[in-house]
Enzyme design. Structure first.
Site, short mmCIF file in Angstrom:
data_model
loop_
_atom_site.label_atom_id
_atom_site.label_comp_id
_atom_site.label_asym_id
_atom_site.label_seq_id
_atom_site.Cartn_x
_atom_site.Cartn_y
_atom_site.Cartn_z
CB SER A 72 -8.34 5.13 0.71
OG SER A 72 -9.69 4.87 0.43
N GLY A 116 -13.57 -2.93 -5.85
CA GLY A 116 -14.42 -2.11 -6.72
C GLY A 116 -15.26 -1.09 -5.99
CB CYS A 128 -10.24 2.95 -8.26
SG CYS A 128 -10.82 1.31 -7.78
N GLY A 184 -0.85 0.75 4.03
CA GLY A 184 -2.02 0.08 3.47
C GLY A 184 -2.12 -1.37 3.91
C1 LIG Z 1 -8.33 -4.19 -0.44
C2 LIG Z 1 -7.87 -2.82 -0.87
C3 LIG Z 1 -8.80 -1.83 -1.11
C4 LIG Z 1 -8.39 -0.57 -1.54
N1 LIG Z 1 -9.34 0.41 -1.74
C5 LIG Z 1 -8.92 1.65 -2.12
C6 LIG Z 1 -9.85 2.72 -2.27
O1 LIG Z 1 -11.04 2.58 -2.01
N2 LIG Z 1 -9.38 3.92 -2.70
C7 LIG Z 1 -8.06 4.13 -2.97
O2 LIG Z 1 -7.70 5.24 -3.37
N3 LIG Z 1 -7.16 3.15 -2.81
C8 LIG Z 1 -7.55 1.92 -2.39
N4 LIG Z 1 -6.61 0.93 -2.21
C9 LIG Z 1 -5.20 1.22 -2.49
C10 LIG Z 1 -4.44 1.59 -1.23
O3 LIG Z 1 -4.98 2.73 -0.63
C11 LIG Z 1 -2.96 1.81 -1.56
O4 LIG Z 1 -2.86 2.84 -2.52
C12 LIG Z 1 -2.28 0.57 -2.11
O5 LIG Z 1 -2.78 -0.58 -1.46
C13 LIG Z 1 -0.76 0.59 -2.00
O6 LIG Z 1 -0.32 0.64 -0.68
P1 LIG Z 1 0.08 -0.68 0.18
O7 LIG Z 1 1.02 -1.46 -0.68
O8 LIG Z 1 0.68 -0.16 1.44
O9 LIG Z 1 -1.19 -1.44 0.42
C14 LIG Z 1 -7.02 -0.32 -1.76
C15 LIG Z 1 -6.08 -1.32 -1.50
C16 LIG Z 1 -6.48 -2.56 -1.05
C17 LIG Z 1 -5.44 -3.59 -0.80
#
Ligand SMILES: Cc1cc2nc3c(=O)[nH]c(=O)nc-3n(C[C@H](O)[C@H](O)[C@H](O)COP(=O)(O)O)c2cc1C
Ligand SMILES: Cc1cc2nc3c(=O)[nH]c(=O)nc-3n(C[C@H](O)[C@H](O)[C@H](O)COP(=O)(O)OP(=O)(O)OC[C@H]3O[C@@H](n4cnc5c(N)ncnc54)[C@H](O)[C@@H]3O)c2cc1C
Ligand SMILES: Cc1cc2nc3c(=O)[nH]c(=O)nc-3n(C[C@H](O)[C@H](O)[C@H](O)COP(=O)(O)OP(=O)(O)OC[C@H]3O[C@@H](n4cnc5c(N)ncnc54)[C@H](O)[C@@H]3O)c2cc1C
Ligand SMILES: Cc1cc2nc3c(=O)[nH]c(=O)nc-3n(C[C@H](O)[C@H](O)[C@H](O)COP(=O)(O)O)c2cc1C
Ligand code: FES
Ligand code: FES
Lengths: 303, 259, 303, 259
Positions: A21, A72, A130, A265
């Site tokens: 997400s 946010g 979050c 992600g």
């Molecule tokens: C820019 C950005 C926005 C994100 N927005 C959300 C969100 O809306 N809801 C959520 O549960 N996680 C959100 N995440 C977290 C990611 O879903 C994920 O849990 C986290 O980035 C770790 O995985 P990664 O290292 O592969 O990015 C966001 C991450 C990033 C980088």
């Protein structure tokens, strides 16, 4: 071709690669780059009952092998999602999940109720992790009591698959995982971002308007793997692992640690087609190591 | 054209001065129209300190050679690595991204105001405006004459004015103090600007005070470049908008700048 | 030359650059590379009352912009330190601190008592945050109650400067910092390593013999900075910041966040002379930005 | 000589086969004695996936040209980057590190057994033993003849025997099955070995059973290379010892190998 299918509670996934997400928009933004239907599923942007403008700019800082964000939960609200975005997603022949967030339990419930009405949405991912919102968000995910309250409340109104997304910013993630399982989670996903901070030494100001933000990317992979492994020992529901997955080898590590599926992600930003490469790479790995099916390696870390 | 990610071969790397490079990149697939103001998001290899892609305006397009060019000012590890990419190696590029400057339907008298690496997004625009027979004036500011590069190239498409902070070329001072902005501003029907934000705000204030059409190209920090991370937002009258998809070009009336 | 001096409780440091325990041996190993006396101080290897063999090999895994270690406090014990190592350290014209650890409160006390007798040792760093030992270590650092017990017990037997080293593997580091301050810590140092894990996908085994280990290096800097900033708001004692510091700019960020001194850890492995370069770089920064003294920037993040 | 960290200029990069390179590095400071078995810890630039230094045996030393050489087998990102370092660029090197093989006081009949990149630590040893008039035999094993490199170099210092797993050169099979180990083992007063651990264990078992002096050079994973991280330990009869400082060379009687 090995059998890549996997299950998360009632969800049948053709392969274990989902998108995280906040990193895959609504899928539509990727239509130019790949056929989204080839994925195991997508988890769309964090959605709240009321529209949210998100935090002020700047919202991003690059860090060593990672990035901080403080978006946010900017989104146009669950109703707008249901009327204006959802109809465009029914074209996808894969599981579409909605990441649900709120500032109060009532908001979580209201949002989940709206999503519950959408036939083509396979499930929700309850975001109690979050780090970038003042109220709610992560604060729901850091104590067993508040996890129980929000998870069991949403459970009452949401019938399909409910994944609860855990925060890594805690002392004992196993304990919190058990609280979520006990309260009715069908599956747990982890990890959300780690609370971090960046400072610009030249201006002597924080880089992010909100001062702190959430750390993602390969920098956090060792922590994510450890937490998946700990939670796998603590609960019986299937896990969705994430945190810094950049390639198929990373994904395999999460399966070995106990994840039944994974989410990609931040890597999507760098290579929007990375998910397909990861699916291929998992298949190659299984073939090379003579496993017929993905489930042969889930949780099979050799100690 | 639709967004693609491709490995583009560097067929020319022109060092313009100490820290400015012009890279010509060969596109394997047939190019479709790229609009002035659009940008590319480039992957940086071999740089341990660089994690995300780096955005650069598409400086010019050659549909016959099937190339795009990017103009790179070295300011950090990523731009240094990209600027020094050897000829014949490849740069993984995501493009074309973002919206574009609005081209007038009828020829008009137009002023382009650029500073720093911001001039990069104005070249393709100048060329396009010139092709459509507009009367183009280009005002470029820099620290010193050594930083004023590509003036000849610009002068093919319009009349070029310059300022330097140290007075080594053109009028001395900031670009926003150039006499053309004082004396002839009323003659322009449109202003397009790209450069440091204080410069764009000054230009925008001037345009607003005289109700002249004005578009600016923003350079917010980006994680994705194609509208999914929501990191690059700017405040507009309709709320937060992504610079990478709703921009980089904004009409100043859309922005919430206090000008 | 700007005034780089700083104070940690009663300790006067000629400059704010210390070395992190476990990454600088006893200083002696660096004699070939640099003049150790030029540093603000050194914190020697984690010391326990009884000799410890540490954990089994392999003890190290490289990760994205970091490394995991599971050394497990290998050391020859406080008495051996006092008789055989300490005499070699009196040649250093700088602050030498000993990082003290234990499996029980009694062990902490016994170890601190021995160190208390050593004139040339300027202080101790109480390690209640080691993630790599089965008993004690980090488990002392994750709840307010146990922090109070161990810190106040050691406080009774140790008169000189006592720095308490906090673990980042907690939900609310500010709260734990307050517990340590309240129990008599003269200063707090943070962060120790983050608990992580690495898996070798080819062998399907954990890379480390202990399965999990502690993550250090630039990968963790955003988390460390955030925690220093949070703790700076929570307590009044001076802070010693660390976590991924690789250069002077990183160090400046920690000062701005509120650290009165910093420790350099993993970076010493990559460049054994890095500490001197950091001292020079801090001086250049202060001169360039027209600050006369280091204290002008400590905690001066502009919000 | 005492440990130093210096930028060494690559004055030759010899590609020995597909994935083996021999780098000759020019040392700015006057070299002092480097003992056979000692190693260097090299910094890898421009490799985002590499964080720590990478250890390599000092393959040979030229005190006249003031150079050291390292033999690099490419197995991952770090070795690939180092192996492909262009001539005239610099590699930041920490050296000399570690202990060394014990050189006999009187000339003896000696067998060196090497496999894979382990042969690298034997070259400097063979040269030294040869200089001291020992009777040196060198047994080297590899997958295939293409992987048997530097044999000519070795044969300057002793009699070379080979095995290949596919039988393309020397005896077919593993190095530990070579007839010299079966038929002539009793003649050797000393055995030195470096290579894959199973190979060294087999050699050590043989030596132990016949009470022959035997030293092996270990290749544990390292973070620092100079005795401060305590990550590289091996179990010895005196407890954990650091391979980087107490080793890499160990007498097999010190090790807790079950052989
Ligand atoms: C820019 C950005 C926005 C994100 N927005 C959300 C969100 O809306 N809801 C959520 O549960 N996680 C959100 N995440 C977290 C990611 O879903 C994920 O849990 C986290 O980035 C770790 O995985 P990664 O290292 O592969 O990015 C966001 C991450 C990033 C980088
Ligand atoms: C849409 C768009 C188009 C652009 N077009 C061009 C172009 O055509 N030519 C060109 O040379 N550059 C252009 N830029 C800027 C370019 O992307 C940055 O210079 C580059 O990302 C810096 O990377 P780096 O690794 O060298 O610097 P970093 O090491 O990332 O940063 C070095 C310093 O510069 C600051 N910085 C980085 N990016 C920006 C930014 N966007 N605005 C202000 N400060 C910044 C950092 O905070 C840091 O202090 C454009 C940016 C955007 C968003
Ligand atoms: C004292 C010493 C001397 C050495 N001398 C030489 C030499 O002269 N020539 C030479 O080519 N190599 C030598 N090596 C090995 C060399 O250091 C490694 O090959 C190198 O560190 C691998 O780096 P990489 O980034 O290419 O591989 P990585 O990407 O780090 O690793 C690739 C794969 O190899 C495995 N691996 C990495 N290092 C080792 C190791 N030491 N043992 C077993 N598996 C490992 C990893 O687990 C991984 O699966 C020596 C090692 C030591 C400790
Ligand atoms: C190999 C290794 C051993 C360590 N041993 C100790 C120790 O004995 N006691 C301690 O308090 N911290 C120990 N640490 C933690 C460091 O002192 C420091 O807190 C941590 O590495 C973060 O800083 P860095 O990112 O600069 O390395 C060790 C770290 C490493 C990498
Ligand atoms: S950079 Fe990601 S939305 Fe604009
Ligand atoms: S590698 Fe650090 S002690 Fe040996």
């Amino acid at each position: 071709m090995a059998d890549l299918s996997t299950t998360i509670h009632k969800l049948e996934l053709k392969n274990p690669v989902l998108t995280a997400s906040g990193t895959f928009g609504y899928g539509l933004e990727y239509d130019d780059f790949l056929d989204v239907s080839l994925l195991g599923g997508i988890v769309v942007k964090g959605t709240t009952i009321h529209p949210r403008q998100g935090n002020a700019y700047p919202r991003m800082a690059e860090t060593a092998s990672g990035m901080l964000n403080s978006v946010g939960l900017q989104n146009r609200g669950a109703r707008y999602f249901a009327t204006d975005i959802y109809p465009k997603l029914t074209k996808y022949n894969t599981n579409v999940l909605v990441n649900v967030s709120g500032s109060t339990i009532e908001e979580y419930i209201a949002c989940a109720e709206i999503i519950n009405e959408l036939d083509h949405i396979a499930g929700i991912e309850l975001n109690i992790s979050c780090p970038n919102v003042k109220e709610g968000g992560m604060s729901f995910g850091t104590s067993c009591g508040s996890i129980e309250n929000v998870v069991s409340a949403v459970r009452k109104v949401y019938q399909k698959t409910m994944i609860v997304k855990l925060t890594p910013n805690v002392t004992d993630i196993g304990e919190l995982a058990r609280a979520a399982e006990y309260s009715g989670a069908d599956s747990l996903s982890l990890i959300n971002t780690l609370l971090g901070m960046a400072i610009n030494a030249e201006t002597r100001k924080p880089v992010l308007a909100t001062i702190t933000g959430g750390l993602s990317g390969p920098a956090i992979k060792p922590i994510a793997l450890r937490m998946v492994w700990e939670v796998a020992k603590a609960v019986n529901v299937p896990l969705v692992g994430m945190g810094g997955i950049m390639n198929a080898t990373d994904a395999i590590e999460f399966f070995l640690a106990g994840a039944s599926a994974i989410q990609v992600g931040t890597a999507n930003y760098i290579d929007p087609t990375i998910t397909l490469k990861i699916i291929d790479g998992i298949d190659s790995y299984l073939n090379y190591h003579k496993f017929n099916k993905l489930s042969d390696i889930i949780g099979c870390l050799q100690l | 054209m639709r967004k693609t990610v491709q490995n583009l071969k560097v067929i020319e790397n022109l060092q313009l001065n100490d820290d400015h490079h012009l890279l010509q990149l060969e596109v394997p697939d047939q190019l479709e129209t790229i609009f002035p103001g659009q940008f590319a998001n480039l992957l940086v290899n071999h740089s341990p300190g660089v994690f995300l892609r780096r955005p650069f305006s598409i400086y010019s397009v050659d549909y016959i050679k099937n190339t795009i060019s990017v103009f790179i000012k070295e300011i950090g590890e990523g731009t240094r690595a990209l600027g020094q990419t050897p000829v014949n190696s490849y740069i993984n590029s995501m493009f074309p991204l973002g919206n574009s400057f609005t081209i007038p339907n009828e020829p008009e008298k137009i002023l382009l105001v650029g500073g720093g690496s911001g001039v990069a997004s104005l070249m393709n625009l100048a060329q396009e405006l010139n092709k459509n027979l507009n009367d183009v004036y280009i005002l470029i500011g820099a620290r010193s004459s050594a930083d004023l590069v590509e003036l000849e190239h610009f002068s093919q498409y319009g009349t070029v004015y310059t300022t330097t902070e140290d007075g080594t070329q053109g009028e001395k001072g900031y670009v926003t103090n150039h006499s053309i902005l004082r004396d002839q501003f009323g003659q322009f029907k449109r202003i397009y600007s790209c450069g440091p934000e204080p410069m764009m705000r000054a230009v925008a204030a001037k345009a607003k005070s005289q109700s002249v059409f004005c578009e600016v190209s923003l350079e917010n920090t980006m994680a994705c470049g194609f509208g999914v991370c929501l990191c690059c937002v700017t405040e507009t009258i309709e709320g937060h908008k992504c610079v990478c998809t709703d921009g980089p070009v904004f009409n100043i009336n859309q922005l919430k700048w206090q000008i």
